[in-house]
Write an enzyme that holds these catalytic residues in place. Structure first.
Site, PDB file in Angstrom:
ATOM      1  NE  ARG A  99      -3.921   0.502   1.900  1.00 26.36           N
ATOM      2  CZ  ARG A  99      -5.167   0.587   2.410  1.00 26.36           C
ATOM      3  NH1 ARG A  99      -5.405   1.320   3.465  1.00 26.36           N
ATOM      4  NH2 ARG A  99      -6.154  -0.073   1.846  1.00 26.36           N
ATOM      5  CG  HIS A 126      -8.510   0.294  -3.003  1.00 28.36           C
ATOM      6  ND1 HIS A 126      -7.728  -0.807  -2.696  1.00 28.36           N
ATOM      7  CD2 HIS A 126      -9.180   0.595  -1.860  1.00 28.36           C
ATOM      8  CE1 HIS A 126      -7.915  -1.141  -1.433  1.00 28.36           C
ATOM      9  NE2 HIS A 126      -8.786  -0.309  -0.898  1.00 28.36           N
ATOM     10  CD  GLN A 129     -13.119  -2.001  -0.905  1.00 24.91           C
ATOM     11  OE1 GLN A 129     -12.355  -1.997   0.053  1.00 24.91           O
ATOM     12  NE2 GLN A 129     -14.338  -2.518  -0.840  1.00 24.91           N
ATOM     13  CG  ASP A 217     -13.633   6.322  -1.110  1.00 24.37           C
ATOM     14  OD1 ASP A 217     -13.609   6.157   0.127  1.00 24.37           O
ATOM     15  OD2 ASP A 217     -12.610   6.224  -1.831  1.00 24.37           O
ATOM     16  CB  CYS A 257     -14.224   1.064  -0.308  1.00 24.31           C
ATOM     17  SG  CYS A 257     -13.448   2.669  -0.069  1.00 24.31           S
ATOM     18  NE  ARG A 285     -10.509  -5.386  -0.032  1.00 24.64           N
ATOM     19  CZ  ARG A 285      -9.710  -4.413   0.424  1.00 24.64           C
ATOM     20  NH1 ARG A 285     -10.228  -3.401   1.082  1.00 24.64           N
ATOM     21  NH2 ARG A 285      -8.410  -4.422   0.182  1.00 24.64           N
TER      22      ARG A 285
HETATM   23  N1  NVA Z   1     -10.072   6.630  -1.422  1.00 21.15           N
HETATM   24  C1  NVA Z   1      -9.744   6.204  -0.076  1.00 21.15           C
HETATM   25  C2  NVA Z   1      -9.956   4.730   0.063  1.00 21.15           C
HETATM   26  C3  NVA Z   1      -9.671   4.210   1.447  1.00 21.15           C
HETATM   27  C4  NVA Z   1      -9.801   2.734   1.528  1.00 21.15           C
HETATM   28  C5  NVA Z   1      -8.308   6.577   0.238  1.00 21.15           C
HETATM   29  O1  NVA Z   1      -7.451   6.394  -0.622  1.00 21.15           O
HETATM   30  O2  NVA Z   1      -8.057   7.048   1.334  1.00 21.15           O
HETATM   31  N1   CP Z   2     -11.396  -0.224   2.166  1.00 17.72           N
HETATM   32  C1   CP Z   2     -10.146  -0.295   2.623  1.00 17.72           C
HETATM   33  O1   CP Z   2      -9.194  -0.487   1.876  1.00 17.72           O
HETATM   34  O2   CP Z   2     -10.029  -0.128   3.965  1.00 17.72           O
HETATM   35  P1   CP Z   2      -8.682  -0.016   4.801  1.00 17.72           P
HETATM   36  O3   CP Z   2      -8.065   1.327   4.494  1.00 17.72           O
HETATM   37  O4   CP Z   2      -9.125  -0.137   6.225  1.00 17.72           O
HETATM   38  O5   CP Z   2      -7.761  -1.123   4.391  1.00 17.72           O
END
Ligand code: NVA
Ligand code: CP
Length: 298
Positions: A99, A126, A129, A217, A257, A285
């Site tokens: 990540r 992502h 997801q 989101d 998500c 997931r």
């Molecule tokens: N768009 C959000 C998704 C979190 C799972 C982010 O990148 O923070």
């Molecule tokens: N939806 C998602 O990726 O959640 P986290 O940031 O908790 O992993």
């Protein structure tokens, strides 16, 4: 060797196999041994609840184990090049789940890695997801061809992966964001050129109208918090609330998500209502990521 950095890494003809397989895995919840004795190294530069826990359990239930590290407690945080890190970890482990911020970091890791690299979220995409979200829709409908799916909110990493997914499956995707927060033009153009049925609109009502599934989101993704005040103003008409949902199909399902900011992109009553399928998305997931790992290692 396969990497999974975007949904586009999947062969087109594999998408239904993967959905069927994930559904089977979900029903069986059987321990599998495809990662027997394998180690997945997880490098997370941003916080996570769902992705970290679901991947750690998925790898374990496939017979492997994980090691978790953040850049701060490794030499990456002191400037060791990604390409060196990739080659070193490849000598120890069998998989990397990462990540990070820039998609180019994932690409560099994958270029120098001799083991598969999985995108656990980047600023651009992502994919794990959205694959899980497709499973959440598939298990309810079994058919994407008559669905109107809406993306309402920020043109962010999730929106980009949804746009990718629309190249693979026959649903209609309406994307609605405020001016200045659109998804990347090249990602939209590529999808449309490849047959995706996507309509972009600044009008959230047009996107919500007669929709079967509405996705949203957070308005400020991780790393964009500095812009939060501007975003709160610009995004207000894009909130998923009772008024906006009154335009959708009666049995519309609402997706997020998570983590959710109640009172911002979604109201408390909607996320807690029967129309919300966010907990199924979170559960899926685990099952979908097992199917993805099985595909990578097959
Ligand atoms: N768009 C959000 C998704 C979190 C799972 C982010 O990148 O923070
Ligand atoms: N939806 C998602 O990726 O959640 P986290 O940031 O908790 O992993």
């Amino acid at each position: 060797m396969k990497h999974f950095l975007t949904i586009k890494d999947l062969p087109r003809e594999k998408i239904y196999d993967l959905l069927d397989r994930a559904l089977w895995i979900k029903k069986q919840r059987a321990k599998m041994s495809i990662l027997n004795g394998c180690c997945g190294v997880m490098i997370f530069e941003k916080p996570s609840t769902r992705t970290r826990i679901s991947f750690e359990i998925a790898v374990k239930e496939l017979g492997g184990y994980t090691l978790f590290m953040t850049p701060q407690d490794s030499q990456l945080g002191r400037g060791e090049p990604i390409k060196d890190t990739a080659r070193v970890i490849s000598r120890y482990a069998h998989l990397m789940i990462v990540r990070t911020f820039g998609q180019e970091k994932l690409e560099e890791l994958a270029k120098y890695s001799s083991v598969p690299v999985v995108n656990a979220l980047s600023d651009l995409y992502h994919p794990c997801q959205v694959m899980s979200d497709l499973l959440t829709i598939f298990e309810r409908t079994n058919d994407f061809s008559k669905l109107k799916i809406a993306w309402i909110g920020d043109g962010n990493n999730m929106a980009h992966s949804w746009i990718n997914a629309a190249m693979y499956l026959p649903f209609e995707l309406y994307v609605s964001t405020p001016k200045g927060y659109e998804p990347r033009k090249e990602i939209l153009d590529e999808a449309i050129l490849n047959g995706a049925k996507i309509k972009f609109t600044y009008n959230p009502i047009e996107a919500a109208k007669d929709a079967d599934f509405i996705n949203t989101d957070v308005w400020a993704s991780m790393g964009m918090e500095d812009d939060k005040e501007n975003r709160l103003k610009a995004f207000l008409p894009y909130q998923i609330n009772e008024t906006l949902l009154s335009y959708a199909k009666k049995d519309v399902k609402v997706m997020h998500c998570l983590p959710a900011h109640r009172g911002e992109e979604i109201t408390e009553d909607i996320i807690e209502s029967e129309r919300s399928i966010v907990w199924d998305q979170a559960e899926n997931r685990l099952h979908m990521q097992k199917a993805i790992l099985e595909w990578i290692f097959s």
